[in-house]
Scaffold this active site. Structure first.
Site, PDB file in Angstrom:
ATOM      1  N   LYS A 141      35.225  72.325  46.843  1.00 49.92           N
ATOM      2  CA  LYS A 141      34.498  71.586  47.899  1.00 49.92           C
ATOM      3  C   LYS A 141      35.315  70.396  48.381  1.00 49.92           C
ATOM      4  CE  LYS A 141      31.418  68.389  46.570  1.00 49.92           C
ATOM      5  NZ  LYS A 141      31.542  67.012  47.079  1.00 49.92           N
ATOM      6  N   ASN A 142      35.861  69.609  47.433  1.00 50.32           N
ATOM      7  CA  ASN A 142      36.526  68.366  47.819  1.00 50.32           C
ATOM      8  C   ASN A 142      37.925  68.576  48.396  1.00 50.32           C
ATOM      9  OD1 ASN A 142      34.267  66.988  47.168  1.00 50.32           O
ATOM     10  ND2 ASN A 142      35.026  66.134  45.233  1.00 50.32           N
ATOM     11  N   ARG A 198      28.683  61.563  52.641  1.00 46.74           N
ATOM     12  CA  ARG A 198      29.675  60.501  52.818  1.00 46.74           C
ATOM     13  C   ARG A 198      31.019  61.015  53.280  1.00 46.74           C
ATOM     14  NH1 ARG A 198      30.073  55.688  50.736  1.00 46.74           N
ATOM     15  NH2 ARG A 198      32.250  56.246  50.599  1.00 46.74           N
ATOM     16  N   CYS A 253      25.401  54.914  47.980  1.00 44.55           N
ATOM     17  CA  CYS A 253      24.740  56.161  47.636  1.00 44.55           C
ATOM     18  C   CYS A 253      24.309  56.066  46.187  1.00 44.55           C
ATOM     19  CB  CYS A 253      25.647  57.358  47.888  1.00 44.55           C
ATOM     20  SG  CYS A 253      26.919  57.552  46.672  1.00 44.55           S
ATOM     21  N   ARG A 268      30.412  52.178  47.028  1.00 41.51           N
ATOM     22  CA  ARG A 268      31.390  53.016  47.724  1.00 41.51           C
ATOM     23  C   ARG A 268      31.809  52.498  49.100  1.00 41.51           C
ATOM     24  NH1 ARG A 268      29.855  59.220  46.707  1.00 41.51           N
ATOM     25  NH2 ARG A 268      32.087  59.474  46.945  1.00 41.51           N
ATOM     26  N   PRO A 269      32.498  51.359  49.124  1.00 40.89           N
ATOM     27  CA  PRO A 269      32.982  50.828  50.405  1.00 40.89           C
ATOM     28  C   PRO A 269      34.106  51.689  50.994  1.00 40.89           C
ATOM     29  CG  PRO A 269      33.884  49.564  48.577  1.00 40.89           C
ATOM     30  CD  PRO A 269      32.922  50.555  47.979  1.00 40.89           C
ATOM     31  N   ASP A 319      36.613  49.981  52.795  1.00 38.54           N
ATOM     32  CA  ASP A 319      37.533  48.944  53.274  1.00 38.54           C
ATOM     33  C   ASP A 319      38.991  49.395  53.246  1.00 38.54           C
ATOM     34  OD1 ASP A 319      36.882  48.770  50.389  1.00 38.54           O
ATOM     35  OD2 ASP A 319      38.520  47.319  50.374  1.00 38.54           O
ATOM     36  N   ASP A 366      33.920  63.058  38.023  1.00 38.17           N
ATOM     37  CA  ASP A 366      33.028  64.152  38.428  1.00 38.17           C
ATOM     38  C   ASP A 366      32.683  65.096  37.271  1.00 38.17           C
ATOM     39  OD1 ASP A 366      32.932  63.143  40.962  1.00 38.17           O
ATOM     40  OD2 ASP A 366      34.347  64.567  41.827  1.00 38.17           O
ATOM     41  N   ILE A 387      34.971  54.420  37.527  1.00 38.63           N
ATOM     42  CA  ILE A 387      35.137  54.656  38.970  1.00 38.63           C
ATOM     43  C   ILE A 387      33.905  54.217  39.757  1.00 38.63           C
ATOM     44  CG2 ILE A 387      35.720  56.373  40.748  1.00 38.63           C
ATOM     45  CD1 ILE A 387      37.964  56.086  38.709  1.00 38.63           C
ATOM     46  N   ARG A 395      24.726  71.164  47.137  1.00 35.92           N
ATOM     47  CA  ARG A 395      25.764  70.514  47.941  1.00 35.92           C
ATOM     48  C   ARG A 395      27.157  70.935  47.486  1.00 35.92           C
ATOM     49  NH1 ARG A 395      25.460  64.288  48.180  1.00 35.92           N
ATOM     50  NH2 ARG A 395      27.333  64.854  49.311  1.00 35.92           N
TER      51      ARG A 395
HETATM   52  N1  EPU Z   1      36.896  52.293  46.877  1.00 32.44           N
HETATM   53  C1  EPU Z   1      36.983  51.041  47.442  1.00 32.44           C
HETATM   54  N2  EPU Z   1      37.329  50.946  48.748  1.00 32.44           N
HETATM   55  C2  EPU Z   1      37.583  52.043  49.508  1.00 32.44           C
HETATM   56  C3  EPU Z   1      37.498  53.301  48.937  1.00 32.44           C
HETATM   57  C4  EPU Z   1      37.157  53.401  47.595  1.00 32.44           C
HETATM   58  O1  EPU Z   1      36.759  50.026  46.779  1.00 32.44           O
HETATM   59  O2  EPU Z   1      37.893  51.868  50.696  1.00 32.44           O
HETATM   60  C5  EPU Z   1      36.547  52.421  45.449  1.00 32.44           C
HETATM   61  C6  EPU Z   1      35.247  53.183  45.236  1.00 32.44           C
HETATM   62  O3  EPU Z   1      34.118  52.350  45.355  1.00 32.44           O
HETATM   63  C7  EPU Z   1      35.440  53.730  43.844  1.00 32.44           C
HETATM   64  C8  EPU Z   1      36.952  54.023  43.795  1.00 32.44           C
HETATM   65  O4  EPU Z   1      37.513  53.240  44.836  1.00 32.44           O
HETATM   66  O5  EPU Z   1      35.150  52.730  42.902  1.00 32.44           O
HETATM   67  C9  EPU Z   1      37.344  55.464  43.987  1.00 32.44           C
HETATM   68  O6  EPU Z   1      36.632  56.031  45.064  1.00 32.44           O
HETATM   69  P1  EPU Z   1      37.257  57.135  46.010  1.00 32.44           P
HETATM   70  O7  EPU Z   1      37.452  56.560  47.367  1.00 32.44           O
HETATM   71  O8  EPU Z   1      38.433  57.786  45.373  1.00 32.44           O
HETATM   72  O9  EPU Z   1      36.069  58.198  46.111  1.00 32.44           O
HETATM   73  P2  EPU Z   1      35.776  59.088  47.369  1.00 32.44           P
HETATM   74  O10 EPU Z   1      37.036  59.432  48.047  1.00 32.44           O
HETATM   75  O11 EPU Z   1      34.671  58.515  48.161  1.00 32.44           O
HETATM   76  C10 EPU Z   1      36.070  61.395  46.152  1.00 32.44           C
HETATM   77  C11 EPU Z   1      35.225  62.590  45.880  1.00 32.44           C
HETATM   78  C12 EPU Z   1      34.144  62.232  44.873  1.00 32.44           C
HETATM   79  C13 EPU Z   1      34.835  61.761  43.593  1.00 32.44           C
HETATM   80  C14 EPU Z   1      35.767  60.587  43.893  1.00 32.44           C
HETATM   81  C15 EPU Z   1      36.566  60.129  42.700  1.00 32.44           C
HETATM   82  C16 EPU Z   1      35.372  63.788  47.975  1.00 32.44           C
HETATM   83  C17 EPU Z   1      34.703  64.261  49.208  1.00 32.44           C
HETATM   84  N3  EPU Z   1      34.638  63.042  47.139  1.00 32.44           N
HETATM   85  O12 EPU Z   1      35.190  60.398  46.672  1.00 32.44           O
HETATM   86  O13 EPU Z   1      33.413  63.413  44.604  1.00 32.44           O
HETATM   87  O14 EPU Z   1      33.876  61.359  42.639  1.00 32.44           O
HETATM   88  O15 EPU Z   1      36.684  60.957  44.928  1.00 32.44           O
HETATM   89  O16 EPU Z   1      37.329  61.159  42.195  1.00 32.44           O
HETATM   90  O17 EPU Z   1      36.526  64.099  47.739  1.00 32.44           O
HETATM   91  C18 EPU Z   1      31.557  64.695  43.975  1.00 32.44           C
HETATM   92  O18 EPU Z   1      32.159  65.708  44.353  1.00 32.44           O
HETATM   93  O19 EPU Z   1      30.495  64.749  43.274  1.00 32.44           O
HETATM   94  C19 EPU Z   1      32.083  63.376  44.304  1.00 32.44           C
HETATM   95  C20 EPU Z   1      31.328  62.274  44.259  1.00 32.44           C
END
Ligand code: EPU
Length: 419
Positions: free
Chosen positions: A22-23, A93, A117, A122-123, A125, A305, A327, A397
């Site tokens: 999925k991801n 998201r 969420c 989950r910002p 920025d 995950d 995380i 999902r």
């Molecule tokens: N973060 C920030 N700022 C940002 C982006 C992220 O502070 O601009 C922080 C987040 O709050 C978190 C950390 O960085 O503490 C890592 O978050 P990341 O951005 O890597 O997560 P994501 O890209 O939103 C993807 C997966 C998630 C998975 C995470 C971590 C997708 C679509 N989603 O999310 O998958 O948990 O990486 O590996 O790829 C799931 O499939 O159940 C799922 C939640």
């Protein structure tokens, strides 16, 4: 709302095939916004998040059709919308993944801010800082990100934190930027590598995906491609955890052992038998399980995950295991439900201490997010008596036909349609 009715305990035995990840499929679908020709994606999982992304792409001018087991996407740019609405982003998201591609190809994007969420704040920025470094003008208004540019320009940018979708958004934006972009402190997840492979097949020039520094030489145009999505390491890992939890013997096909490295090492450390070969990844367990601590971390660390599923497994291990979630700040919601099934777990901030082994007994439980749902289903298969997992839409999902795959391994799981 559908529910799962599970009658346990069952010992899982047999072979299960991982679906496409999925991801990895979500960013691959978003990447078609960059293309000027049709893109064919194979092994796209049939899960709800994918349907949501395809609906969003349709709205953004990319038509998609199922053909011969693949998804064919035909981008149309003229006059198409450049807006990802709140209604879509709030249900998924990952919709934020269209930001980099829209900006790169159409030079403007209006994307709803995702907000928090169930698992954390989950910002985004880092996505915005990176796009700003490439020269985008970004404004936040009325809950939306408004971004535009004459053309993005290559630049050097270092992420303050490793972010998976942030890295993916920047790869997509930089693919059509003018000149070279160097990204430091990138996420190294296999899904990032899969996206880079697709973009390169479309004509992008990306080097170093899977490492901390990625170099992207911008090109003027991206064409079509055919690409097969990698196997879902998290879905597959969930079945391997279930095998260990039920004293079973399960072979997983279609997932790369290297992508599952941290889980396989952990399963070996707790006393499961692991072998990986041509036939797939086999996990067997005859003897008792040993308690073992894990700390979630970006790849190649232990994946967040799989934390919920592993936590359920540790209820069956001898001794106390400390599970640290680094995380997401609110990813222990499955714990309250596991307690109702008889588990002994204490939460101290970002750590959960699980004491085992404790017999689990079936109960009515409520799914709160995707991976928490998977944890409760796995616990239900190992528990004695009937477990009813409510709100299975969370599971739908990201898990393709979970009840069917579990049934084939010998579990007694039934989907019951809600009123
Ligand atoms: N973060 C920030 N700022 C940002 C982006 C992220 O502070 O601009 C922080 C987040 O709050 C978190 C950390 O960085 O503490 C890592 O978050 P990341 O951005 O890597 O997560 P994501 O890209 O939103 C993807 C997966 C998630 C998975 C995470 C971590 C997708 C679509 N989603 O999310 O998958 O948990 O990486 O590996 O790829 C799931 O499939 O159940 C799922 C939640």
């Amino acid at each position: 709302m559908d529910r799962f009715h599970i009658h346990g305990p069952s010992r899982l035995v047999g072979t299960v095939a991982a679906s496409g990840a999925k991801n990895a499929a979500l960013p691959a679908l978003a990447a078609t916004l960059l293309a000027d020709e049709p893109v064919v994606l194979r092994r796209v999982p049939k899960v709800r998040d994918i349907a949501t992304m395809r609906r969003l792409l349709g709205y953004l001018g990319v038509d998609s059709h199922d053909r011969d087991g693949a998804v064919r996407l035909i981008p149309g740019h003229d006059g198409a919308s450049f807006e990802a609405m709140y209604d879509m982003v709030k249900t998924m998201r990952a919709s934020v993944l269209v930001l980099g591609a829209l900006l790169g190809r159409r030079r403007r994007a209006r994307v709803s801010l995702p907000g928090g969420c169930a698992i954390g704040v989950r910002p985004i920025d880092q996505h915005l800082k990176g796009l700003d470094a490439l020269g985008a003008q970004i404004k936040l208004e009325h809950g939306y990100v408004m971004a535009e540019t004459k053309r993005l320009c290559g630049a050097r940018f270092r992420f303050d934190v490793q972010t998976v979708t942030g890295t993916e958004n920047l790869l997509m934006a930089a693919a059509l930027a003018d000149g070279e972009t160097v990204l430091d402190n990138c996420a190294r997840e296999p899904e990032v590598v899969d996206l880079a492979d697709l973009l390169n097949a479309m004509g992008a020039r990306i080097e170093g995906a899977g490492e901390e520094t990625i170099r992207i030489e911008g090109v003027d145009q991206l064409g079509g491609a055919e690409h097969e999505i990698i196997g879902d390491r998290i879905e597959g890992g969930t079945y391997l955890v279930a095998a260990a939890m039920t004293g079973g013997d399960v072979t997983l096909t279609g997932a790369a052992p290297a992508d599952l490295g941290p889980l396989l090492e952990t399963l070996a450390a707790i006393g499961a038998d692991i072998s990986a070969g041509e036939a797939g990844i086999r996990v067997r367990r005859n003897g008792p399980l040993r308690a073992h601590d894990v700390v979630t971390a970006p790849h190649p660390g232990f994946p967040t995950d799989l934390q919920a599923q592993y936590l359920a497994l540790m209820t069956q291990a001898e001794g106390a295991s400390r599970i640290t979630e680094t995380i997401f700040e609110n990813r222990f919601q499955h714990v309250a439900e596991l307690l109702r099934m008889g588990a002994d777990i204490q939460i101290e901030g970002r750590e959960a201490v699980v004491r085992g082994p404790r017999p689990l007994s079936g109960a009515n439980v409520m799914a709160t997010d995707l991976r928490a749902s998977a944890c409760l289903v796995v616990a239900g298969v190992a528990a004695t008596g009937e477990t009813v997992v409510d709100r299975i839409y969370h599971l739908d999902r990201g898990y393709e036909g979970m009840e069917l795959k579990l049934q084939a391994l010998g579990a007694r799981v039934e989907r019951v349609a809600g009123p």
